[in-house]
Design a protein around this motif. Structure first.
Motif, PDB file in Angstrom:
ATOM      1  N   ARG A 187       2.286   1.354  -3.228  1.00 36.69           N
ATOM      2  CA  ARG A 187       1.235   2.038  -4.670  1.00 36.69           C
ATOM      3  C   ARG A 187       1.094   3.143  -4.261  1.00 36.69           C
ATOM      4  NH1 ARG A 187      -1.690  -2.329  -2.431  1.00 36.69           N
ATOM      5  NH2 ARG A 187      -0.957  -4.626  -4.821  1.00 36.69           N
ATOM      6  N   GLU A 231       3.090  -1.778 -11.054  1.00 45.23           N
ATOM      7  CA  GLU A 231       2.210  -2.769 -10.350  1.00 45.23           C
ATOM      8  C   GLU A 231       2.544  -3.515  -9.203  1.00 45.23           C
ATOM      9  OE1 GLU A 231      -0.780  -6.839 -12.059  1.00 45.23           O
ATOM     10  OE2 GLU A 231       0.268  -5.939 -13.329  1.00 45.23           O
ATOM     11  N   PHE A 232       2.049  -4.234  -8.429  1.00 44.59           N
ATOM     12  CA  PHE A 232       2.044  -3.912  -7.302  1.00 44.59           C
ATOM     13  C   PHE A 232       0.668  -5.780  -7.409  1.00 44.59           C
ATOM     14  CE2 PHE A 232       3.857  -0.098  -6.874  1.00 44.59           C
ATOM     15  CZ  PHE A 232       5.569  -0.371  -6.338  1.00 44.59           C
ATOM     16  N   ARG A 251       2.095   6.047  -7.911  1.00 44.83           N
ATOM     17  CA  ARG A 251       0.969   6.007  -7.808  1.00 44.83           C
ATOM     18  C   ARG A 251       0.691   7.073  -9.158  1.00 44.83           C
ATOM     19  NH1 ARG A 251      -2.529  10.179  -3.922  1.00 44.83           N
ATOM     20  NH2 ARG A 251      -1.355  11.666  -3.584  1.00 44.83           N
ATOM     21  N   ASP A 303       1.209  -1.648  -0.243  1.00 44.00           N
ATOM     22  CA  ASP A 303      -0.121  -0.042  -0.051  1.00 44.00           C
ATOM     23  C   ASP A 303       1.202   0.870  -0.684  1.00 44.00           C
ATOM     24  OD1 ASP A 303      -2.456  -1.723   0.114  1.00 44.00           O
ATOM     25  OD2 ASP A 303      -2.736  -1.256   2.049  1.00 44.00           O
TER      26      ASP A 303
END
Length: 211
Positions: free
Chosen positions: A66, A76-77, A70, A63
Protein backbone atom coordinates in the motif's frame (compact mmCIF):
# COMPACT_ATOMS: atom_id res chain seq x y z
CA UNK A 1 16.58 -16.09 -3.48
CA UNK A 2 17.50 -13.72 -0.64
CA UNK A 3 21.13 -14.82 -0.77
CA UNK A 4 21.51 -13.73 -4.41
CA UNK A 5 19.88 -10.33 -5.02
CA UNK A 6 21.22 -10.13 -8.58
CA UNK A 7 19.43 -13.35 -9.45
CA UNK A 8 16.22 -12.01 -7.88
CA UNK A 9 16.29 -8.96 -10.14
CA UNK A 10 17.21 -10.93 -13.26
CA UNK A 11 14.45 -13.50 -12.71
CA UNK A 12 11.86 -10.81 -11.99
CA UNK A 13 12.77 -8.91 -15.16
CA UNK A 14 12.74 -12.07 -17.27
CA UNK A 15 9.36 -13.20 -15.95
CA UNK A 16 7.71 -9.87 -16.69
CA UNK A 17 9.33 -9.63 -20.12
CA UNK A 18 7.97 -13.06 -21.02
CA UNK A 19 4.56 -12.90 -19.37
CA UNK A 20 3.27 -9.34 -19.76
CA UNK A 21 2.79 -9.63 -23.55
CA UNK A 22 0.95 -12.92 -23.04
CA UNK A 23 -1.55 -11.27 -20.66
CA UNK A 24 -2.58 -8.77 -23.35
CA UNK A 25 -3.71 -6.26 -20.75
CA UNK A 26 -6.19 -3.55 -21.69
CA UNK A 27 -7.35 -0.41 -19.91
CA UNK A 28 -10.79 -1.97 -19.38
CA UNK A 29 -9.42 -5.03 -17.56
CA UNK A 30 -9.79 -5.84 -13.89
CA UNK A 31 -6.84 -7.81 -12.54
CA UNK A 32 -6.60 -9.98 -9.42
CA UNK A 33 -3.16 -10.75 -7.98
CA UNK A 34 -3.39 -13.70 -5.58
CA UNK A 35 -0.58 -13.77 -3.03
CA UNK A 36 0.62 -10.35 -4.15
CA UNK A 37 3.13 -9.88 -1.32
CA UNK A 38 4.70 -6.41 -1.48
CA UNK A 39 3.08 -5.67 -4.86
CA UNK A 40 5.79 -6.94 -7.18
CA UNK A 41 3.36 -7.28 -10.10
CA UNK A 42 1.27 -4.25 -9.19
CA UNK A 43 3.96 -1.79 -10.30
CA UNK A 44 3.98 -3.36 -13.77
CA UNK A 45 0.24 -3.74 -14.36
CA UNK A 46 -1.47 -0.93 -12.41
CA UNK A 47 -0.62 1.74 -15.02
CA UNK A 48 -2.40 -0.37 -17.67
CA UNK A 49 -5.55 -1.86 -16.16
CA UNK A 50 -8.81 -0.33 -14.92
CA UNK A 51 -8.61 -2.03 -11.52
CA UNK A 52 -5.94 -3.95 -9.63
CA UNK A 53 -6.75 -5.97 -6.52
CA UNK A 54 -3.93 -7.65 -4.63
CA UNK A 55 -4.64 -10.24 -1.94
CA UNK A 56 -2.30 -11.80 0.60
CA UNK A 57 -2.50 -13.43 4.03
CA UNK A 58 0.18 -11.10 5.47
CA UNK A 59 -0.88 -7.67 6.71
CA UNK A 60 2.77 -6.68 6.98
CA UNK A 61 3.47 -7.33 3.30
CA UNK A 62 0.25 -5.59 2.29
CA UNK A 63 1.21 -2.50 4.32
CA UNK A 64 4.44 -2.27 2.34
CA UNK A 65 2.50 -2.72 -0.91
CA UNK A 66 0.00 0.00 0.00
CA UNK A 67 2.79 2.41 0.86
CA UNK A 68 4.68 1.87 -2.40
CA UNK A 69 1.51 2.13 -4.55
CA UNK A 70 -0.40 4.87 -2.75
CA UNK A 71 -0.28 7.08 -5.82
CA UNK A 72 -2.66 4.82 -7.78
CA UNK A 73 -6.42 5.36 -7.45
CA UNK A 74 -7.18 2.03 -9.19
CA UNK A 75 -5.19 -0.12 -6.75
CA UNK A 76 -6.65 -1.96 -3.75
CA UNK A 77 -5.34 -4.60 -1.35
CA UNK A 78 -7.23 -7.07 0.83
CA UNK A 79 -5.92 -9.42 3.50
CA UNK A 80 -7.32 -12.73 2.23
CA UNK A 81 -5.56 -16.14 2.21
CA UNK A 82 -5.17 -17.65 -1.25
CA UNK A 83 -7.51 -20.56 -0.48
CA UNK A 84 -10.28 -18.08 0.37
CA UNK A 85 -9.97 -15.95 -2.75
CA UNK A 86 -13.54 -16.81 -3.72
CA UNK A 87 -14.73 -14.78 -0.70
CA UNK A 88 -13.05 -11.47 -1.54
CA UNK A 89 -15.32 -8.45 -1.17
CA UNK A 90 -16.26 -5.88 -3.76
CA UNK A 91 -16.33 -8.30 -6.70
CA UNK A 92 -19.60 -7.27 -8.33
CA UNK A 93 -17.57 -6.90 -11.51
CA UNK A 94 -15.66 -10.08 -12.43
CA UNK A 95 -11.93 -10.13 -13.12
CA UNK A 96 -10.47 -10.49 -16.60
CA UNK A 97 -6.93 -11.39 -15.54
CA UNK A 98 -5.55 -13.31 -12.56
CA UNK A 99 -1.93 -13.71 -11.45
CA UNK A 100 -0.92 -16.51 -9.07
CA UNK A 101 2.87 -16.42 -8.86
CA UNK A 102 4.75 -18.56 -6.36
CA UNK A 103 1.79 -19.23 -4.08
CA UNK A 104 0.45 -22.76 -4.60
CA UNK A 105 3.61 -24.51 -3.40
CA UNK A 106 2.79 -23.28 0.11
CA UNK A 107 -0.74 -24.72 0.14
CA UNK A 108 -1.86 -28.29 0.71
CA UNK A 109 -3.72 -30.08 -2.08
CA UNK A 110 -7.21 -29.29 -0.75
CA UNK A 111 -6.39 -25.60 -0.39
CA UNK A 112 -4.94 -25.49 -3.90
CA UNK A 113 -8.27 -26.81 -5.20
CA UNK A 114 -10.16 -24.23 -3.12
CA UNK A 115 -7.96 -21.47 -4.48
CA UNK A 116 -8.40 -22.51 -8.11
CA UNK A 117 -12.16 -22.95 -7.76
CA UNK A 118 -12.39 -19.56 -6.06
CA UNK A 119 -10.54 -17.98 -8.96
CA UNK A 120 -13.05 -19.48 -11.40
CA UNK A 121 -15.90 -17.98 -9.36
CA UNK A 122 -14.60 -14.41 -9.53
CA UNK A 123 -13.51 -14.44 -13.18
CA UNK A 124 -15.39 -13.16 -16.21
CA UNK A 125 -17.25 -15.87 -18.11
CA UNK A 126 -16.33 -14.40 -21.49
CA UNK A 127 -12.86 -12.86 -21.16
CA UNK A 128 -10.52 -14.30 -18.54
CA UNK A 129 -6.88 -15.35 -18.48
CA UNK A 130 -5.23 -16.96 -15.45
CA UNK A 131 -1.44 -16.88 -15.16
CA UNK A 132 0.18 -19.37 -12.77
CA UNK A 133 3.89 -19.63 -11.98
CA UNK A 134 5.10 -22.33 -9.65
CA UNK A 135 8.27 -24.28 -8.88
CA UNK A 136 7.59 -27.91 -9.79
CA UNK A 137 9.38 -31.14 -8.99
CA UNK A 138 11.51 -32.16 -11.97
CA UNK A 139 11.20 -35.92 -11.50
CA UNK A 140 8.56 -36.29 -8.81
CA UNK A 141 6.71 -34.49 -6.03
CA UNK A 142 9.07 -33.03 -3.44
CA UNK A 143 7.70 -32.16 0.01
CA UNK A 144 9.69 -30.09 2.51
CA UNK A 145 8.42 -30.00 6.08
CA UNK A 146 10.05 -27.38 8.32
CA UNK A 147 13.15 -27.44 6.14
CA UNK A 148 16.01 -25.20 7.22
CA UNK A 149 17.01 -22.71 4.53
CA UNK A 150 20.43 -21.07 4.76
CA UNK A 151 19.28 -18.37 2.31
CA UNK A 152 16.19 -17.48 4.33
CA UNK A 153 17.81 -18.08 7.70
CA UNK A 154 14.67 -19.88 8.85
CA UNK A 155 12.56 -23.00 8.44
CA UNK A 156 9.93 -23.27 5.74
CA UNK A 157 7.55 -25.85 4.33
CA UNK A 158 6.60 -26.31 0.69
CA UNK A 159 5.19 -28.84 -1.75
CA UNK A 160 6.87 -28.95 -5.14
CA UNK A 161 4.29 -30.87 -7.14
CA UNK A 162 5.13 -32.52 -10.43
CA UNK A 163 3.90 -31.13 -13.73
CA UNK A 164 1.53 -34.10 -13.99
CA UNK A 165 0.03 -33.31 -10.59
CA UNK A 166 -0.65 -29.72 -11.61
CA UNK A 167 -2.25 -30.90 -14.83
CA UNK A 168 -4.58 -33.08 -12.78
CA UNK A 169 -5.37 -30.25 -10.34
CA UNK A 170 -6.18 -27.89 -13.18
CA UNK A 171 -8.25 -30.51 -14.99
CA UNK A 172 -10.42 -31.00 -11.89
CA UNK A 173 -10.88 -27.30 -11.12
CA UNK A 174 -10.42 -24.52 -13.68
CA UNK A 175 -10.84 -26.76 -16.69
CA UNK A 176 -14.23 -27.95 -15.46
CA UNK A 177 -15.29 -24.28 -15.31
CA UNK A 178 -14.66 -23.44 -18.95
CA UNK A 179 -10.93 -22.71 -18.88
CA UNK A 180 -8.51 -24.32 -21.30
CA UNK A 181 -4.73 -24.57 -20.95
CA UNK A 182 -3.09 -22.41 -23.58
CA UNK A 183 0.52 -22.77 -22.45
CA UNK A 184 2.43 -24.91 -19.94
CA UNK A 185 6.18 -24.46 -20.17
CA UNK A 186 9.46 -23.73 -18.39
CA UNK A 187 9.98 -20.08 -17.53
CA UNK A 188 13.69 -19.54 -17.05
CA UNK A 189 16.69 -20.22 -19.29
CA UNK A 190 19.55 -22.27 -17.85
CA UNK A 191 21.50 -19.26 -16.57
CA UNK A 192 18.56 -18.28 -14.34
CA UNK A 193 17.97 -21.77 -12.97
CA UNK A 194 19.59 -22.54 -9.63
CA UNK A 195 17.86 -25.74 -8.55
CA UNK A 196 18.35 -29.36 -9.59
CA UNK A 197 15.22 -30.91 -8.06
CA UNK A 198 12.77 -28.18 -9.09
CA UNK A 199 12.09 -25.95 -12.07
CA UNK A 200 9.86 -22.89 -12.48
CA UNK A 201 6.93 -23.49 -14.84
CA UNK A 202 4.31 -21.10 -16.14
CA UNK A 203 0.74 -22.00 -17.04
CA UNK A 204 -1.68 -19.77 -18.95
CA UNK A 205 -5.37 -20.68 -18.98
CA UNK A 206 -8.08 -18.90 -20.96
CA UNK A 207 -11.86 -18.72 -20.73
CA UNK A 208 -13.72 -17.02 -23.58
CA UNK A 209 -17.25 -18.28 -23.11
CA UNK A 210 -17.18 -20.41 -26.26
CA UNK A 211 -18.99 -23.72 -25.99
Amino acid sequence: QDGNPQLVVARDEHEKQVVLPKLRLQETHRLLDVGCGVGRWAHAVAPIVRRYLGTDFSDGLLDRARESLRGYDNVEFQCVPAQEVGTISGTSEPFNRVIVAGVLAYLNDDDVRRCLRGIAEVCSSTDATVYIREPMGVEARLTLDKFWSEQLGSEYSAIYRSREEYQQLLASTLCTEGFRIGEFTNLYPEDLQNRVETSQFIVLLHRDGAA
